[in-house]
Design an enzyme around this catalytic site. Sequence first.
Site, PDB file in Angstrom:
ATOM      1  N   LYS A  35       1.991  -3.263   7.440  1.00 24.75           N
ATOM      2  CA  LYS A  35       2.309  -3.460   6.014  1.00 24.75           C
ATOM      3  C   LYS A  35       3.765  -3.053   5.747  1.00 24.75           C
ATOM      4  O   LYS A  35       4.474  -3.703   4.968  1.00 24.75           O
ATOM      5  CB  LYS A  35       1.358  -2.644   5.125  1.00 24.75           C
ATOM      6  CG  LYS A  35      -0.080  -3.134   5.101  1.00 24.75           C
ATOM      7  CD  LYS A  35      -0.274  -4.522   4.509  1.00 24.75           C
ATOM      8  CE  LYS A  35      -0.013  -4.596   3.014  1.00 24.75           C
ATOM      9  NZ  LYS A  35      -0.387  -5.921   2.457  1.00 24.75           N
ATOM     10  N   THR A  64       0.817  -1.210   0.000  1.00 24.79           N
ATOM     11  CA  THR A  64       0.000   0.000   0.000  1.00 24.79           C
ATOM     12  C   THR A  64       0.857   1.269   0.000  1.00 24.79           C
ATOM     13  O   THR A  64       2.010   1.248   0.455  1.00 24.79           O
ATOM     14  CB  THR A  64      -0.902  -0.003   1.256  1.00 24.79           C
ATOM     15  OG1 THR A  64      -1.535   1.260   1.395  1.00 24.79           O
ATOM     16  CG2 THR A  64      -0.098  -0.253   2.524  1.00 24.79           C
ATOM     17  N   ASP A  65       0.254   2.371  -0.458  1.00 26.98           N
ATOM     18  CA  ASP A  65       0.946   3.669  -0.383  1.00 26.98           C
ATOM     19  C   ASP A  65       0.999   4.198   1.054  1.00 26.98           C
ATOM     20  O   ASP A  65       1.740   5.134   1.349  1.00 26.98           O
ATOM     21  CB  ASP A  65       0.282   4.698  -1.307  1.00 26.98           C
ATOM     22  CG  ASP A  65      -1.188   4.959  -0.999  1.00 26.98           C
ATOM     23  OD1 ASP A  65      -1.734   4.350  -0.065  1.00 26.98           O
ATOM     24  OD2 ASP A  65      -1.800   5.795  -1.712  1.00 26.98           O
ATOM     25  N   GLU A  66       0.198   3.589   1.964  1.00 24.03           N
ATOM     26  CA  GLU A  66       0.145   4.114   3.338  1.00 24.03           C
ATOM     27  C   GLU A  66       1.467   3.941   4.078  1.00 24.03           C
ATOM     28  O   GLU A  66       1.690   4.576   5.109  1.00 24.03           O
ATOM     29  CB  GLU A  66      -0.987   3.456   4.130  1.00 24.03           C
ATOM     30  CG  GLU A  66      -2.335   3.707   3.494  1.00 24.03           C
ATOM     31  CD  GLU A  66      -3.514   3.589   4.448  1.00 24.03           C
ATOM     32  OE1 GLU A  66      -3.301   3.483   5.659  1.00 24.03           O
ATOM     33  OE2 GLU A  66      -4.643   3.599   3.946  1.00 24.03           O
ATOM     34  N   TYR A 111      -2.174  -0.418  10.956  1.00 20.40           N
ATOM     35  CA  TYR A 111      -2.268  -1.118   9.662  1.00 20.40           C
ATOM     36  C   TYR A 111      -1.050  -0.792   8.798  1.00 20.40           C
ATOM     37  O   TYR A 111      -0.357  -1.690   8.291  1.00 20.40           O
ATOM     38  CB  TYR A 111      -3.560  -0.709   8.925  1.00 20.40           C
ATOM     39  CG  TYR A 111      -3.528  -1.016   7.437  1.00 20.40           C
ATOM     40  CD1 TYR A 111      -3.554  -2.336   6.975  1.00 20.40           C
ATOM     41  CD2 TYR A 111      -3.429   0.013   6.486  1.00 20.40           C
ATOM     42  CE1 TYR A 111      -3.499  -2.622   5.617  1.00 20.40           C
ATOM     43  CE2 TYR A 111      -3.378  -0.264   5.130  1.00 20.40           C
ATOM     44  CZ  TYR A 111      -3.408  -1.587   4.696  1.00 20.40           C
ATOM     45  OH  TYR A 111      -3.346  -1.865   3.353  1.00 20.40           O
TER      46      TYR A 111
HETATM   47  P1  NAD Z   1      -9.716  -7.362   2.085  1.00 23.87           P
HETATM   48  O1  NAD Z   1      -9.764  -7.033   3.540  1.00 23.87           O
HETATM   49  O2  NAD Z   1     -10.918  -7.092   1.248  1.00 23.87           O
HETATM   50  O3  NAD Z   1      -9.355  -8.907   1.883  1.00 23.87           O
HETATM   51  C1  NAD Z   1      -8.358  -9.545   2.620  1.00 23.87           C
HETATM   52  C2  NAD Z   1      -8.471 -11.048   2.360  1.00 23.87           C
HETATM   53  O4  NAD Z   1      -7.424 -11.715   3.071  1.00 23.87           O
HETATM   54  C3  NAD Z   1      -9.792 -11.674   2.834  1.00 23.87           C
HETATM   55  O5  NAD Z   1     -10.289 -12.557   1.864  1.00 23.87           O
HETATM   56  C4  NAD Z   1      -9.400 -12.418   4.107  1.00 23.87           C
HETATM   57  O6  NAD Z   1     -10.240 -13.540   4.378  1.00 23.87           O
HETATM   58  C5  NAD Z   1      -7.979 -12.821   3.780  1.00 23.87           C
HETATM   59  N1  NAD Z   1      -7.178 -13.036   4.994  1.00 23.87           N
HETATM   60  C6  NAD Z   1      -7.057 -12.218   6.077  1.00 23.87           C
HETATM   61  N2  NAD Z   1      -6.249 -12.767   6.994  1.00 23.87           N
HETATM   62  C7  NAD Z   1      -5.808 -13.946   6.474  1.00 23.87           C
HETATM   63  C8  NAD Z   1      -4.928 -14.957   6.926  1.00 23.87           C
HETATM   64  N3  NAD Z   1      -4.339 -14.873   8.134  1.00 23.87           N
HETATM   65  N4  NAD Z   1      -4.704 -16.014   6.145  1.00 23.87           N
HETATM   66  C9  NAD Z   1      -5.299 -16.141   4.919  1.00 23.87           C
HETATM   67  N5  NAD Z   1      -6.153 -15.204   4.448  1.00 23.87           N
HETATM   68  C10 NAD Z   1      -6.409 -14.128   5.205  1.00 23.87           C
HETATM   69  O7  NAD Z   1      -8.444  -6.602   1.528  1.00 23.87           O
HETATM   70  P2  NAD Z   1      -8.237  -5.862   0.117  1.00 23.87           P
HETATM   71  O8  NAD Z   1      -8.778  -4.497   0.222  1.00 23.87           O
HETATM   72  O9  NAD Z   1      -8.681  -6.759  -0.959  1.00 23.87           O
HETATM   73  O10 NAD Z   1      -6.644  -5.744   0.109  1.00 23.87           O
HETATM   74  C11 NAD Z   1      -5.844  -6.812  -0.387  1.00 23.87           C
HETATM   75  C12 NAD Z   1      -4.384  -6.447  -0.265  1.00 23.87           C
HETATM   76  O11 NAD Z   1      -4.126  -5.247  -0.989  1.00 23.87           O
HETATM   77  C13 NAD Z   1      -3.924  -6.172   1.169  1.00 23.87           C
HETATM   78  O12 NAD Z   1      -2.639  -6.692   1.328  1.00 23.87           O
HETATM   79  C14 NAD Z   1      -3.914  -4.655   1.271  1.00 23.87           C
HETATM   80  O13 NAD Z   1      -2.960  -4.226   2.208  1.00 23.87           O
HETATM   81  C15 NAD Z   1      -3.515  -4.281  -0.144  1.00 23.87           C
HETATM   82  N6  NAD Z   1      -3.998  -2.967  -0.615  1.00 23.87           N
HETATM   83  C16 NAD Z   1      -5.322  -2.623  -0.511  1.00 23.87           C
HETATM   84  C17 NAD Z   1      -5.765  -1.403  -1.027  1.00 23.87           C
HETATM   85  C18 NAD Z   1      -7.214  -0.996  -0.970  1.00 23.87           C
HETATM   86  O14 NAD Z   1      -7.545   0.127  -1.338  1.00 23.87           O
HETATM   87  N7  NAD Z   1      -8.132  -1.849  -0.545  1.00 23.87           N
HETATM   88  C19 NAD Z   1      -4.842  -0.533  -1.619  1.00 23.87           C
HETATM   89  C20 NAD Z   1      -3.487  -0.904  -1.687  1.00 23.87           C
HETATM   90  C21 NAD Z   1      -3.085  -2.133  -1.192  1.00 23.87           C
HETATM   91  O1  DAU Z   2      -4.201   3.963   0.370  1.00 21.85           O
HETATM   92  C1  DAU Z   2      -4.397   2.580   0.271  1.00 21.85           C
HETATM   93  C2  DAU Z   2      -5.250   2.113   1.422  1.00 21.85           C
HETATM   94  O2  DAU Z   2      -6.569   2.565   1.156  1.00 21.85           O
HETATM   95  C3  DAU Z   2      -5.229   0.603   1.616  1.00 21.85           C
HETATM   96  O3  DAU Z   2      -3.943   0.204   1.956  1.00 21.85           O
HETATM   97  C4  DAU Z   2      -6.210   0.185   2.715  1.00 21.85           C
HETATM   98  O4  DAU Z   2      -6.262  -1.225   2.806  1.00 21.85           O
HETATM   99  C5  DAU Z   2      -7.580   0.713   2.358  1.00 21.85           C
HETATM  100  O5  DAU Z   2      -8.491   0.412   3.401  1.00 21.85           O
HETATM  101  C6  DAU Z   2      -7.530   2.229   2.121  1.00 21.85           C
HETATM  102  O6  DAU Z   2      -7.278   2.942   3.359  1.00 21.85           O
HETATM  103  P1  DAU Z   2      -8.045   4.300   3.724  1.00 21.85           P
HETATM  104  O7  DAU Z   2      -8.012   4.474   5.179  1.00 21.85           O
HETATM  105  O8  DAU Z   2      -7.586   5.431   2.872  1.00 21.85           O
HETATM  106  O9  DAU Z   2      -9.533   3.881   3.192  1.00 21.85           O
HETATM  107  P2  DAU Z   2     -10.979   4.074   3.832  1.00 21.85           P
HETATM  108  O10 DAU Z   2     -11.964   3.661   2.781  1.00 21.85           O
HETATM  109  O11 DAU Z   2     -11.108   3.472   5.176  1.00 21.85           O
HETATM  110  O12 DAU Z   2     -11.068   5.653   4.018  1.00 21.85           O
HETATM  111  C7  DAU Z   2     -10.868   6.537   2.919  1.00 21.85           C
HETATM  112  C8  DAU Z   2     -10.946   7.958   3.473  1.00 21.85           C
HETATM  113  O13 DAU Z   2     -12.302   8.212   3.897  1.00 21.85           O
HETATM  114  C9  DAU Z   2     -10.080   8.198   4.681  1.00 21.85           C
HETATM  115  O14 DAU Z   2      -9.564   9.526   4.632  1.00 21.85           O
HETATM  116  C10 DAU Z   2     -11.031   8.067   5.864  1.00 21.85           C
HETATM  117  C11 DAU Z   2     -12.351   8.564   5.288  1.00 21.85           C
HETATM  118  N1  DAU Z   2     -13.568   7.921   5.840  1.00 21.85           N
HETATM  119  C12 DAU Z   2     -13.632   6.568   5.874  1.00 21.85           C
HETATM  120  C13 DAU Z   2     -14.740   5.929   6.393  1.00 21.85           C
HETATM  121  C14 DAU Z   2     -14.805   4.425   6.450  1.00 21.85           C
HETATM  122  C15 DAU Z   2     -14.619   8.725   6.291  1.00 21.85           C
HETATM  123  O15 DAU Z   2     -14.573   9.962   6.233  1.00 21.85           O
HETATM  124  N2  DAU Z   2     -15.719   8.082   6.794  1.00 21.85           N
HETATM  125  C16 DAU Z   2     -15.814   6.726   6.890  1.00 21.85           C
HETATM  126  O16 DAU Z   2     -16.846   6.233   7.417  1.00 21.85           O
END
Ligand code: NAD
Ligand code: DAU
Length: 349
Positions: free
Chosen positions: A162, A132-134, A158
């Site tokens: 990561k 992630t970019d975080e 989180y």
């Molecule tokens: P998600 O929470 O939707 O899915 C995570 C999956 O991992 C689920 O299917 C869960 O059952 C599985 N999991 C969790 N713990 C586990 C374990 N111990 N063993 C096996 N499986 C397990 O997550 P996502 O949003 O699809 O993100 C996927 C990946 O991409 C993550 O590594 C996250 O850090 C990264 N990522 C997410 C975003 C985003 O915007 N969602 C952006 C950048 C990177």
């Molecule tokens: O940047 C990549 C990341 O993006 C991933 O690594 C994470 O897995 C993914 O969850 C996401 O993180 P964020 O914290 O940016 O996403 P989230 O959807 O939780 O929130 C997006 C923005 O919206 C953040 O500034 C918080 C705000 N927010 C979120 C929720 C859930 C609100 O204002 N209200 C809300 O109820």
Amino acid sequence: MILVTGGAGFIGSNFVLDWIATEGTPVINLDKLTYAGNPANLASLKGDSRYVFAQGDICDRTLIAGLLQKHQPQAIVHFAAESHVDRSIHGPGEFVQTNVVGTFSLLEEARAYWGALAEPAKSRFRFLHVSTDEVYGSLGMNDPAFSETTPYAPNSPYAASKAASDHLVRAYHHTYGMPVITTNCSNNYGPLQFPEKLIPLMILNALNGKPLPVYGDGKNVRDWLHVSDHCSGIRAALARGKLGETYNIGGNSEKTNLEVVHAVCTILDELHPAGAPHAKLITYVKDRPGHDQRYAINAEKIRCELGWEPQERFEKGLRKTVEWYLANGEWVRGVISGEYRKWMDTQYG
Ligand code: NAD
Ligand code: DAU
């Protein structure tokens, strides 16, 4: 055959579907099925011999070793993680366990498997770590976007977990020569996203006439990328990425949270006029502790070196996403379980 971890989650399931549609080679999906893992995401692959599901934990080294021996994958694409920042604030322990210890367990078993491979399988093997970019921390409004050389400064549990996993992956290349590649991506949106994250949460709350909880002043900025573009970026990194390198993946689409929520409301006003104007539901709530102000990605490296660029514009991708949630009521009802309601109570009261 490739081994995907976390393939029942949001990005993982989009990736598995995308991989089978584009590459057409078999996938084994190792997923624990936590609250975020949903086998319904992959229901369309039922009966497809190219898809194998294994329920289990990435911390279970015996299980991983067995899967690697049995299926002999040519790559591991590692998505499995605890992924929600707010949950990491309420309970960081699971994040350390899965994101750090789980990635370590996977790396150890992958190292043993890769070390014993004969050529040419050994040279072909890849371990792609999805991050992630975080990990780069938070930007001021006028700062340049994150590049691959931006120092790590993770702010949430989180992000810290990561970052730790990224460091382990890097060390396994540096020390053992493991053929790893890491991608650091911005905020994804699209179909199959669990409605704890901003966009699906706002869509579902608006449809149900519930408050749209905006943290703080709503001016925090995120860079939004359609999940299909993330999948193509990962495929590009897997096919052409240089070993030991990291690639930032982003959408060139910075928006404040308020802009995103208003855009969702405007689309819903048109597609679901009952309840319009939906923006009247916007409610400012207590800010997220340690809330990062801005993320932005400089994706020049992956564009120049691997020829990858995002294809979906945010406005069009968001409309398609809202349409998907409107058309998939059954999926939505399936994920709004008791566990989901408990989380909503914990987080929003
Ligand atoms: P998600 O929470 O939707 O899915 C995570 C999956 O991992 C689920 O299917 C869960 O059952 C599985 N999991 C969790 N713990 C586990 C374990 N111990 N063993 C096996 N499986 C397990 O997550 P996502 O949003 O699809 O993100 C996927 C990946 O991409 C993550 O590594 C996250 O850090 C990264 N990522 C997410 C975003 C985003 O915007 N969602 C952006 C950048 C990177
Ligand atoms: O940047 C990549 C990341 O993006 C991933 O690594 C994470 O897995 C993914 O969850 C996401 O993180 P964020 O914290 O940016 O996403 P989230 O959807 O939780 O929130 C997006 C923005 O919206 C953040 O500034 C918080 C705000 N927010 C979120 C929720 C859930 C609100 O204002 N209200 C809300 O109820």
